[in-house]
Design an enzyme around this catalytic site. Sequence first.
Site, mmCIF file in Angstrom:
data_model
loop_
_atom_site.group_PDB
_atom_site.id
_atom_site.type_symbol
_atom_site.label_atom_id
_atom_site.label_comp_id
_atom_site.label_asym_id
_atom_site.label_seq_id
_atom_site.Cartn_x
_atom_site.Cartn_y
_atom_site.Cartn_z
ATOM 1 N N HIS A 66 47.208 41.891 38.823
ATOM 2 C CA HIS A 66 48.371 40.915 38.400
ATOM 3 C C HIS A 66 47.740 39.688 39.126
ATOM 4 O O HIS A 66 47.627 38.609 38.522
ATOM 5 C CB HIS A 66 49.580 41.235 39.043
ATOM 6 C CG HIS A 66 50.369 42.105 38.099
ATOM 7 N ND1 HIS A 66 50.494 42.169 36.861
ATOM 8 C CD2 HIS A 66 51.095 43.391 38.293
ATOM 9 C CE1 HIS A 66 51.093 43.237 36.498
ATOM 10 N NE2 HIS A 66 51.513 43.933 37.450
ATOM 11 N N HIS A 115 46.619 47.622 41.479
ATOM 12 C CA HIS A 115 47.379 47.397 40.407
ATOM 13 C C HIS A 115 47.976 45.916 40.561
ATOM 14 O O HIS A 115 47.816 45.092 39.920
ATOM 15 C CB HIS A 115 48.454 48.217 40.532
ATOM 16 C CG HIS A 115 49.654 47.980 39.404
ATOM 17 N ND1 HIS A 115 49.765 48.446 38.314
ATOM 18 C CD2 HIS A 115 50.978 46.993 39.271
ATOM 19 C CE1 HIS A 115 50.838 47.957 37.503
ATOM 20 N NE2 HIS A 115 51.387 46.857 38.192
ATOM 21 N N GLU A 116 48.496 45.775 41.952
ATOM 22 C CA GLU A 116 48.994 44.290 42.387
ATOM 23 C C GLU A 116 48.120 43.346 42.411
ATOM 24 O O GLU A 116 48.279 42.101 41.939
ATOM 25 C CB GLU A 116 49.758 44.515 43.645
ATOM 26 C CG GLU A 116 51.011 45.155 43.662
ATOM 27 C CD GLU A 116 51.939 44.978 42.481
ATOM 28 O OE1 GLU A 116 52.077 43.916 41.837
ATOM 29 O OE2 GLU A 116 52.607 45.926 42.027
ATOM 30 N N HIS A 164 44.860 37.943 37.251
ATOM 31 C CA HIS A 164 45.347 37.446 35.847
ATOM 32 C C HIS A 164 45.961 35.861 36.266
ATOM 33 O O HIS A 164 45.373 35.071 35.585
ATOM 34 C CB HIS A 164 46.604 38.177 35.420
ATOM 35 C CG HIS A 164 46.824 37.953 34.017
ATOM 36 N ND1 HIS A 164 47.928 38.758 33.455
ATOM 37 C CD2 HIS A 164 46.248 37.539 33.170
ATOM 38 C CE1 HIS A 164 48.072 38.223 32.236
ATOM 39 N NE2 HIS A 164 46.911 37.556 31.669
#
Length: 683
Positions: free
Chosen positions: A476, A472-473, A479
């Site tokens: 980010h 998940h991290e 991105h």
Amino acid sequence: MMMPSTSEPNPLLSIEFPIPFDRVRAAHVEPAMAELLAAARQRLAALAGQPGPRTFENTMRALDVLAEPLDYAMGVVRHLESVATYPELRAAFNAVQPAVSAFYTGIPLDAGLWRSIQAFAAAPEAAALAGERRRFLHKTVEAFRRQGAELDAAGKLRLEAIDVELTTLTTKFSENVLDSTNAFELVIKDEAQLAGLPPSARDAARESAARKGLQGWRFTLHAPDYFAVMTYLDDAAIRRQVYHAHSVRATSGAWDNRALTARILELRAQKAHLLGFADFADFALEDRMAHNGARALAFLEELKAKTEARFQEENRELEGFRRSLEGTAAPALEPWDVAYYAEKQRAALYAFDEEALRPYFPLASVVAGMFDLVQRLYGIRVAERPGVPGWDPQVRYYDVHDEDGTFLGGFYADWYPRENKRGGAWMDALITGGPVADGTLPHVGVICGNLTPPLAGRPALLTHREAETIFHEFGHLLHHLLSRVEMRGFAGTNVAWDFVELPSQIMENWCWERASLDLFARHWETGATIPDELFQKMKRARTFRAAGAQMRRLGFGYVDLLLHTRYRPETDGDPVAYARRILEPFTPTPLPPDHAMIAAFTHLFGSPMGYGAGYYSYKWAEVLDADAFTRFRESGIFSRDVGREFRGSILSRGDSEDPAVLYREFMGRDPDPHALLERSGLE
Ligand SMILES: [Zn+2]
């Protein structure tokens, strides 16, 4: 703490890569911020008072980079404060915060600056803008308006008064929740009453009592204690007592949040009206994918309609399960019974112990497998670079290169808990740069967690949920690192709040697919992949009572939106009772008449903006990530073609285009909730 010598330059004054974490000291913070603030104020004054014609360069770009050195330095200090804090650093950080935040909130209220932007917006150059630059101008004007730029002097004063009161009241709201939570303790003296509770929870309760100098086992209303009691404790009378205490927090005496809640809602509505919006939801959502309260509510309605039938069925199954244990005369479930019987039902149905997965998730192998995955999908290479200064010996630094060799940027990873580090897992951008071809700085970011550390000669063995957290991290982070936009303010994760979790949550999907798990889920001693039986159990347990979990989130989303749109204190009365009536259809059992969950709902009322009118975003983002992942699933979960498209339409674009347009570019259509419903076993 030694003062830095005068010959040594203050490392916070210039943006450097690698970031000199080894040279930043608490004593640098105040002098650096004073200097950077003065420089930023000077740039603001020059921009606002500038003579001559307005151009994109001298107005919009100047605004975009106005506070860049200050952003960077505050980012570095804020980061160090959260991962390597010490009293002098915290004191220095707290000392500079008020002036820095006053500077930022003052930007849209600066009349000269607003006149400059309007002058540019009226110029022929502005009319001819296209693409990202056009969007930047449009979004800047809208953001300034939403923050009060167009108000007259009286309006600005009124806005300021509302914001000050909201800050005071929401701070008080949070304090009341914390104080009333802390005011409760249950001390059990008789060990027999602990029946059902797992050893870890007993040990924690024993230690909690000992810390207070008490005999026995102490339980509070904080999450770990509360969930342990609700889930495992056999004694229904104790569960009931704890449930009740939890559900009436902050509703009496000096900690009563009911009047505060009503006033916060009133102030938010006034603020929205002052700024020209029908209600607070429309104000809060104008800049998000949902755009307004009606659309967000319609989104929840649609999911509710598709979840309700299965929700009722799950509840009947749970009642039936209880009767199978206690006979046909067993009473109806009460709110304090649901988690307890659900846990027994889960164990009976799946015989699945999360702990059995740990040996397959050694951290080093999870991380290496994830790097392998993104190389397959996006062609990027991640390689550790030793010797780059960090803030703790545990920190690792990595370079990221594109397949043609272009240096894209770097990141730090800091995975384990420490006393000088805050809890949770998060990603942060430290430098917003770009692909390093033309002498610009690279993008630099950080990912942090508080994962299970290595123990007694074993590597760090993670839970499946922890492996998902890393993915998940890292999503980010991608991105940020893959961002290719012109305007700094549009880079990476600077996107709408209900869009920002798409790149992160989509990564979690690769933690549920056999082929990708086999890349990184390897037994730490034997190297074996997860046995199929265990994998099947893990998949089946995923959808257990998924409708109930979804209804709970939808209920909170409803309460949030209705309070911020339809609720009227004159006709609807006490907001706590109003919220209880709305929540009722979303709960597996009737709610007790004094149930007051929203009086302790800090997500909504613990800060001036918070998740106010934005709680729906949790579900919104899940719809996006489940839906977008179907393209990978259809073309193969390692598909380079789909990876290239996802990178091109989503990961590289930041906020340079409307997220709905980006999504449509990738999917060829608007989001469809079907994939989420299917993933949750609801379709
Ligand atoms: Zn996230």
